[in-house]
Design a protein around this motif. Sequence first.
Motif, mmCIF file in Angstrom:
data_model
loop_
_atom_site.group_PDB
_atom_site.id
_atom_site.type_symbol
_atom_site.label_atom_id
_atom_site.label_comp_id
_atom_site.label_asym_id
_atom_site.label_seq_id
_atom_site.Cartn_x
_atom_site.Cartn_y
_atom_site.Cartn_z
ATOM 1 N N PRO A 78 0.547 -1.420 -0.030
ATOM 2 C CA PRO A 78 -0.170 0.100 -0.171
ATOM 3 C C PRO A 78 0.474 1.123 0.070
ATOM 4 C CG PRO A 78 0.057 -0.813 2.337
ATOM 5 C CD PRO A 78 1.046 -1.851 1.159
ATOM 6 N N GLU A 79 2.202 1.682 -0.043
ATOM 7 C CA GLU A 79 2.671 2.512 -0.209
ATOM 8 C C GLU A 79 2.524 3.805 -1.132
ATOM 9 O OE1 GLU A 79 7.615 1.742 -0.530
ATOM 10 O OE2 GLU A 79 7.071 2.948 -2.247
ATOM 11 N N VAL A 80 1.815 3.475 -2.455
ATOM 12 C CA VAL A 80 1.455 4.171 -2.864
ATOM 13 C C VAL A 80 0.078 5.047 -2.961
ATOM 14 C CG1 VAL A 80 0.195 2.515 -4.788
ATOM 15 C CG2 VAL A 80 0.734 4.948 -5.331
ATOM 16 N N THR A 81 -1.238 4.006 -2.350
ATOM 17 C CA THR A 81 -2.223 4.515 -1.539
ATOM 18 C C THR A 81 -1.686 5.314 -0.397
ATOM 19 O OG1 THR A 81 -2.619 2.759 -0.640
ATOM 20 C CG2 THR A 81 -2.846 2.403 -2.731
ATOM 21 N N LEU A 82 -1.331 4.716 0.316
ATOM 22 C CA LEU A 82 -1.580 5.315 2.018
ATOM 23 C C LEU A 82 -0.492 7.022 1.141
ATOM 24 C CD1 LEU A 82 0.643 3.242 3.763
ATOM 25 C CD2 LEU A 82 -1.436 4.078 4.565
ATOM 26 N N ALA A 83 0.665 7.031 0.579
ATOM 27 C CA ALA A 83 0.740 8.710 0.404
ATOM 28 C C ALA A 83 0.154 9.259 -0.461
ATOM 29 C CB ALA A 83 1.667 7.957 -0.788
ATOM 30 N N ALA A 84 -1.157 8.693 -1.407
ATOM 31 C CA ALA A 84 -2.119 9.957 -1.453
ATOM 32 C C ALA A 84 -3.111 9.856 -0.480
ATOM 33 C CB ALA A 84 -2.995 8.187 -3.121
ATOM 34 N N GLU A 85 -3.219 9.375 0.269
ATOM 35 C CA GLU A 85 -3.981 9.373 1.647
ATOM 36 C C GLU A 85 -3.621 10.313 2.258
ATOM 37 O OE1 GLU A 85 -6.567 5.688 2.598
ATOM 38 O OE2 GLU A 85 -5.131 6.076 3.927
ATOM 39 N N ALA A 86 -2.218 10.947 2.632
ATOM 40 C CA ALA A 86 -1.565 11.717 2.954
ATOM 41 C C ALA A 86 -1.103 12.818 2.332
ATOM 42 C CB ALA A 86 0.191 11.041 3.428
#
Length: 258
Positions: free
Chosen positions: A185-193
């Motif tokens: 989820p690295e990419v999705t967490l970056a989007a959330e942040a």
Amino acid sequence: MGVIAGSGFPTLDVLDGARAESVGTAYGPVDVTRGTWHGHPVVFVPRHGVGHVVPPHRIEYRAIVRALADLGVRDVVAVNVTGGIDPDLRPGELVCVDDFLDLTRRRESTFHDGEGAGGVVHTDMTTAYDPELRREVLDAASAIGQPVVDGGVYACFDGPRFESPAEIRLAALAGGTVAGMTGVPEVTLAAEAGLRYAAVSLVVNPAAGVRPGEPITMAEISAVMETGVPRVLAVLDELVHTRAVLTGEAVLTGEDDA
């Protein structure tokens, strides 16, 4: 700018004034290295920890992304070592991916657990890989004559084992072009942040079953990484150099403005 990398990138030796530190987060500590690159402030995170000791399924991705955000990072470029699902991809090729398939099963994948003032939050992932940052990466590659495939779908599996041929066929049917163990989820967490995120995949082997009858070997992967890692670094070097020129950062202008 933040750089997250794993296999083949134990350190980022190009940083000037490099200093290692541990950043505390609600999800655990994260080892980072801070410094400048062409005068531009950069934070480097070894995804698997110092010494490459954390397997992909045990990485605390939330801690990594939170640490970068807390340090003031706005843009993140990630590097992933991948297998090629697309039979036209050859070992050594670089792909700037633009979409993902989450085929993991047991990872904490969100900052939004429904608690606190934020409540339930649904984050749009249409452009999880930021188009503008991707264009910067592709332009940097073009400037130094390094071919990079524009677009691809990163199919993420838990690991640490390699995928089965059937799993790769399934990912191919869903549009996957490269297979890895760390992109989600690295990419999705970056989007959330709220971070801009782009990723470069170094293809090091045909994924399982793509080359029938031939096993995946670490010797083959290591040989490709030996020549591929310097080419990835060259792209990042040009990216950071271009940013430093455009912003006039001949020297460090603010440690906390990475």
